[in-house]
Design an enzyme around this catalytic site. Sequence first.
Site, PDB file in Angstrom:
ATOM      1  N   CYS A  68       0.842  -1.194   0.000  1.00 43.60           N
ATOM      2  CA  CYS A  68       0.000   0.000   0.000  1.00 43.60           C
ATOM      3  C   CYS A  68       0.878   1.245   0.000  1.00 43.60           C
ATOM      4  O   CYS A  68       2.102   1.152   0.066  1.00 43.60           O
ATOM      5  CB  CYS A  68      -1.004  -0.070   1.143  1.00 43.60           C
ATOM      6  SG  CYS A  68      -0.756   1.030   2.486  1.00 43.60           S
TER       7      CYS A  68
HETATM    8  O1  NMN Z   1      -0.624  -2.216   5.894  1.00 39.47           O
HETATM    9  P1  NMN Z   1      -0.349  -0.803   6.309  1.00 39.47           P
HETATM   10  O2  NMN Z   1       1.004  -0.351   5.899  1.00 39.47           O
HETATM   11  O3  NMN Z   1      -0.633  -0.564   7.763  1.00 39.47           O
HETATM   12  O4  NMN Z   1      -1.374   0.134   5.494  1.00 39.47           O
HETATM   13  C1  NMN Z   1      -2.747  -0.117   5.551  1.00 39.47           C
HETATM   14  C2  NMN Z   1      -3.503   1.064   6.138  1.00 39.47           C
HETATM   15  O5  NMN Z   1      -3.340   2.199   5.307  1.00 39.47           O
HETATM   16  C3  NMN Z   1      -4.989   0.804   6.214  1.00 39.47           C
HETATM   17  O6  NMN Z   1      -5.381   0.335   7.473  1.00 39.47           O
HETATM   18  C4  NMN Z   1      -5.629   2.158   5.925  1.00 39.47           C
HETATM   19  O7  NMN Z   1      -5.899   2.865   7.096  1.00 39.47           O
HETATM   20  C5  NMN Z   1      -4.578   2.899   5.165  1.00 39.47           C
HETATM   21  N1  NMN Z   1      -4.960   3.009   3.749  1.00 39.47           N
HETATM   22  C6  NMN Z   1      -6.018   3.795   3.417  1.00 39.47           C
HETATM   23  C7  NMN Z   1      -6.418   3.889   2.095  1.00 39.47           C
HETATM   24  C8  NMN Z   1      -7.590   4.713   1.743  1.00 39.47           C
HETATM   25  O8  NMN Z   1      -8.248   5.268   2.549  1.00 39.47           O
HETATM   26  N2  NMN Z   1      -7.862   4.824   0.494  1.00 39.47           N
HETATM   27  C9  NMN Z   1      -5.743   3.214   1.114  1.00 39.47           C
HETATM   28  C10 NMN Z   1      -4.662   2.441   1.479  1.00 39.47           C
HETATM   29  C11 NMN Z   1      -4.284   2.336   2.820  1.00 39.47           C
END
Ligand code: NMN
Length: 279
Positions: A175
């Site tokens: 991500c």
């Molecule tokens: O696996 P990690 O590095 O913790 O990243 C995941 C987190 O990043 C998710 O829990 C989320 O809060 C955030 N995220 C949000 C979006 C979005 O709102 N579009 C997209 C990708 C990651």
Amino acid sequence: MMEINEKNRYLGKTLKEMGRVMVAFSGGVDSTVVLKRAQQELGDNVLAVVVASELFRESEFQAAVQLAEDLGVKVHQTEIKELNQPQITANNPDSWYYSKKLLYTRLNQLAEEWDYPYVLDGMIMDDEADFRPGLKARTEEGIRSVLQEANLYKPEVRELAKELELPVWNKLASCSLASRFPYGTKLDKQKVNQVNQAELYLKRAGFEEVRVRYHDNVARIEVAADKMVELLEKRTEVQHKLVSLGFDYVSIDLRGYRTGSMNEVLPAASSKQQIAANA
Ligand code: NMN
């Protein structure tokens, strides 16, 4: 419980009815299933758009372009400048919204220009339970999450990917590198590069599933619990490398790798409200 085959049939029917689609393609398992199923249903009426950004790894971008080409799908490469946008670099919880807004606005512009009536993304049911302010932008921009529409969850998406012989069926979730920073820590090229280099180093050292969370001069490394002993065995070289990248202190998070660890300090109400707002 709907059977996976039934969900897959529903997915096929949805795609067929769309006639011509653009797919926001990251090369992850979810958007690869969307792309492949769209190609099966619509043949040449599918365009994969791969978006480069300073908040995503260059190697992931190249791999996505290559995979779309290997699948025989038309592919367009474009770039967004996330670090030029103050709402994104502020790295607040709503920065996720602005990131996705920038992405989807670009995709909608391209879709209009080239006459694609639908833009699809790879969101799945599991994403609804996560803290994802970006889903609001998806909805506002009219992007269709066809895997969600077919009620598909991660294990089912992986199973479909395996059946479809997609090489990414067991790829780990990646991500935006913004997820490595505490909310409120301003993002810039240097800091993003610092965590990116640290993670790339750890991946090469055998820790494929890893996050390096940035807390100013402290690196907090997350690996799976069963990899911690191995990490301790390599602690001297890991410590040296991360210090050479700019950290003063290097730590291991005893809770181990888990997705979303930066959200743990958010007031529970704010993530619940956000999820409700996305519903
Ligand atoms: O696996 P990690 O590095 O913790 O990243 C995941 C987190 O990043 C998710 O829990 C989320 O809060 C955030 N995220 C949000 C979006 C979005 O709102 N579009 C997209 C990708 C990651």
